[in-house]
Design an enzyme around this catalytic site. Structure first.
Site: not given
Lengths: 736, 49
Positions: A49, A52, A455, A631, A635
């Site tokens: 944002c 940040c 997964d 993730d 994978d």
């Protein structure tokens, strides 16, 4: 009194992403010199944002010596320039101290060329727009003055239009001319061939008309065609570039610096690709290995979850092999590099990713199929028109004019815009739902899915163990020991209790547990034998024992909890008649339990990264179109191989770049992606239908010789507008 | 109506100015970070430009 939100001191002030807890590696190897200043580009994670942005820039600018700090919110890159001493590590430490993750970033060649290509298209588009506006200025005068305007004035207007059109055609049209020429050299044709032909002929005919003082010059149609086509090209390039930006995070992972111990015994920091086989590498506690190592000294426990999917750490000692991607938890260790960075498991996975990319590039998009039908149609129609008119006794000039008019009006503004415009609108809708689409053509592949493979750890489950049950006061005592350890189960205990004191004289023994002194008594937290418990209860999840030397031992139970929408998401998938399957690297018992909870009947446990890719290949050989959701690093190969893939936002960079879309906000995203992509596919087909309908109307008008520049201009804008408006319908909820 | 001999070059000149401004904005990287630019205008600092 309005409530003032409490902004967390760490991480995103708007809470859009949790703070990252990491220590940056040594960045000094990545400093570049530019204009007399030292510069560093960092890839920042977790900046979402405007808050940040100001936090990071403000924090970095406060460091003495920093001249310039600019954070790019769209791609997460922080550019810093400073003069004076080496501030690289200070800057990195500042950013991690604020709660964001950092990695060194060095732009590689293909990302740079993608950026340059996009910029060239944008500039060409701008120049074409300028020319179009000014030529229209003159053309509208000619159309408005029909019957009243003198011939000389009209010819003058045409001449000025031609003078504007000529350089612009060469500059903005070079994309099409170069592409057409390169395929014609090999005796083939693509979409750019009729486009180039139309542009050249339209221009040529218009010049001829101007020179003989004729009534119709097509300069405006020529440049308008160029402009609309460039819009389509630009949108396409922009979407594709956003996809490639994330793909190069894999390179960033390998860009990390490594601590090497030289023969003199000195520790030096080098780039990962500078390490040779046999080099002695130092791996600190908490550091992730970037190269496969054979341990030579030290004992510790390591977290291999991203490599194997195994949720619990294991102890390692001298002589064992440590794969790249593993995190060292407790103690520093030293090891010999088993190969160069390019030989590691990490690069094997990179190889799998490339194979997947190539496979995707061969996928025949709807747009390609449409084009292959269209090109011969356009050419034959124009040729037949020319011949027919000549045979009917028209002069060559008239016949050529009609043929050129046919070429112009059949020219594919609508066709070129049909797909990119739909993809851009769909991408925007998905983005508003927290899904970041990485490539436009992925939408077509998502729409074809009939089988979903998921997964387990981190995708269906939260990925971190959670304490299920434990008696209260024992828990606070155990936490005093747990706070000293990085073991995930200890972290789970600390999370359950919160902040607090540390016991006295705490020491951790890798693979066994933690021991310390509380109120003069020695306590131990760890495995059953270590704590002295006999006859441990069987448990489906991981457990931890706690007890004093004297007195009873207590067992803590942990469970990897399901993600919030997991059950609902999977039942929705089953309702839609999609096959569902779980592939995990974790143990049989863990996978069996989760599958039971979710009602999934097909599942495989203890699958290696290669095993996952193989299972996917087998499913696809069966003719299934598979959606892979995962993730971890293990994978990545499967994600690249699948027909389409999704990765959660917390996934490793590699998995994010191997997937077609990255989602946040839970598993309900799967449903959203599948339904939006089906709708988009429908709209794209409608758009192609509209383009075909437009041609069905336009061609007869052109062939009978009724097309004037005015009609050509109206037809082109109308068709492009209709296709764009139709694409905007993707934004509205469908009534399914 | 001979005034258009002046008006047309003026119109083209203005158009050219617009084009130059556009090219400048592209080459000074103003299209690189549209999200960041959107947030930057909301910053509260009283720094001079």
């Amino acid at each position: 009194m309005t409530d003032i939100a409490i902004t967390p001191a760490q991480g995103c002030p708007s809470g859009l992403e949790p703070p990252t807890d990491m220590a940056a590696g040594d960045m000094s190897a990545f400093i570049r010199k530019k204009d007399g200043l030292d510069t560093l580009t960092l890839s920042v994670r977790g900046a979402k944002c405007g808050g940040c942005l100001s936090k990071i820039e403000g924090g970095v600018k406060a460091i003495d010596g920093v001249q310039k700090a600019r954070m790019n919110l769209s791609n997460g890159k922080l550019f810093v320039a400073w003069s004076g001493e080496d501030l690289a590590n200070q800057i990195a430490a500042k950013v991690t101290g604020l709660g964001y993750g950092v990695a060194a970033f060095s732009e590689d060649a293909s990302a740079k060329s993608a950026k340059q290509e996009e910029r060239r298209l944008l500039v060409s588009m701008g120049v074409a727009a300028f020319a179009l506006a000014n030529i229209m200025l003159l053309s509208v005068s000619v159309w408005g003055g029909h019957g009243e305007m003198g011939e000389d004035t009209r010819t003058a207007m045409h001449a000025i239009s031609g003078l504007i059109a000529f350089p612009v055609l060469l500059f903005s049209g070079r994309h099409f001319f170069q592409s057409a020429w390169s395929v014609l050299k090999h005796g083939r044709a693509n979409m750019d061939v009729p486009i180039s032909l139309a542009l050249t002929l339209a221009f040529g005919v218009s010049v001829w008309e101007t020179l003989i003082g004729g009534a119709h010059a097509y300069f405006d149609a020529c440049v308008m065609l160029l402009f609309f086509l460039l819009i389509g090209r630009f949108l396409d390039a922009r979407l594709r570039r956003q996809a490639h930006a994330a793909a190069h995070d894999l390179a960033a992972l390998q860009n990390r610096s490594v601590n090497r111990i030289a023969s003199t015994g000195q520790m030096e920091s080098v780039r990962a690709d500078q390490v040779a086989k046999g080099d002695l590498i130092f791996l600190a506690a908490g550091e992730r290995a970037v190269i496969d190592l054979k341990i030579t000294s030290g004992t510790s426990s390591v977290d291999e979850s991203l490599v194997t999917g195994e949720s619990l750490p294991r102890a390692i000692q001298s002589g064992e092999t440590l794969y790249a991607g593993t995190v060292n938890l407790d103690r520093p260790i030293e090891g010999k590099a088993l190969g160069e960075a390019s030989d590691s498991l990490l690069s094997d996975i990179a190889g799998m990713l490339e194979a997947g990319e190539q496979k995707r590039a061969r996928y025949r998009k709807i747009a390609d199929k449409a084009v292959s039908l269209y090109v011969p149609f356009v050419h034959t129609t124009a040729a037949i028109t020319l011949i027919a008119w000549l045979m009917l006794g028209a002069s060559p000039r008239e016949a050529i004019m009609v043929a050129v008019a046919t070429l112009i009006i059949t020219c594919p503004c609508a066709l070129a815009l049909a797909a990119p415009v739909a993809q851009v609108v769909a991408s925007g809708r998905l983005f508003r739902n927290g899904i970041f689409l990485r490539s436009g053509d992925a939408l077509e592949r998502f729409a074809e899915i009939d089988h979903v493979v998921l997964d387990k750890t981190g995708t269906l489950t939260l990925g971190t163990p959670k304490l299920v049950s434990a008696p209260g006061d024992v828990l606070t005592q155990a936490a005093q020991l747990a706070r000293a350890s990085r073991h995930p189960l200890s972290r789970a205990v600390v999370e359950a209790v919160g902040a607090g004191p540390l016991a006295d004289d705490v020491r951790e023994v890798p693979g066994l547990g933690v021991e310390g002194w509380i109120d003069g008594e020695r306590y131990r937290l760890g495995s059953a034998e270590w704590v002295g418990a006999d006859a441990p209860e069987a448990s489906t999840g991981p457990t931890l024992w706690f007890g004093a030397d004297t007195g009873a031992q207590v067992q803590f139970h942990f469970q990897d909890q399901l993600q919030d929408w997991a059950t609902m998401a999977l039942s929705n998938l089953r309702d839609a008649h999609l096959g569902v399957e779980i592939l995990s690297g974790d143990t049989q018992t863990a996978v069996a339990e989760i599958s039971d909870q979710l009602g999934v009947t097909t599942w495989h446990a203890k699958v290696s990264p290669q095993g996952k890719a193989e299972r996917l290949a087998a499913l696809q050989a069966d003719g299934k179109k598979v959606l892979m959701v995962g993730d971890g690093l293990n994978d990545a190969g499967a994600l690249a191989m699948a027909h389409a893939s999704l990765a959660p936002g917390g996934a490793m960079d590699v998995s994010q770049s191997a997937s077609d879309a990255v989602y946040s906000g839970g598993l309900k995203a799967i449903d959203t992606v599948l339904s939006v992509s089906k709708r988009t596919r429908g709209v794209m087909l409608q758009n192609f239908g509209l383009a075909a309908a437009y041609n069905a109307i336009a061609v007869p008008i052109a062939v009978t010789g009724n097309v004037t520049p005015l009609i050509a201009a109206i037809a082109m804008s109308a068709s492009s507008l209709i296709v764009t408006l139709n694409a905007l319908r993707i934004n509205h909820k469908s009534s399914s | 109506m001979s005034i258009i001999v002046y008006l047309i070059p003026v119109a083209l000149g203005l158009g050219l100015l617009g084009l130059i401004a556009f090219l400048w904005s592209v080459y000074s990287d103003q299209y690189e970070d549209l999200d960041g630019a959107a947030h930057r205008i909301l910053e509260d600092d009283d720094k001079p430009l």
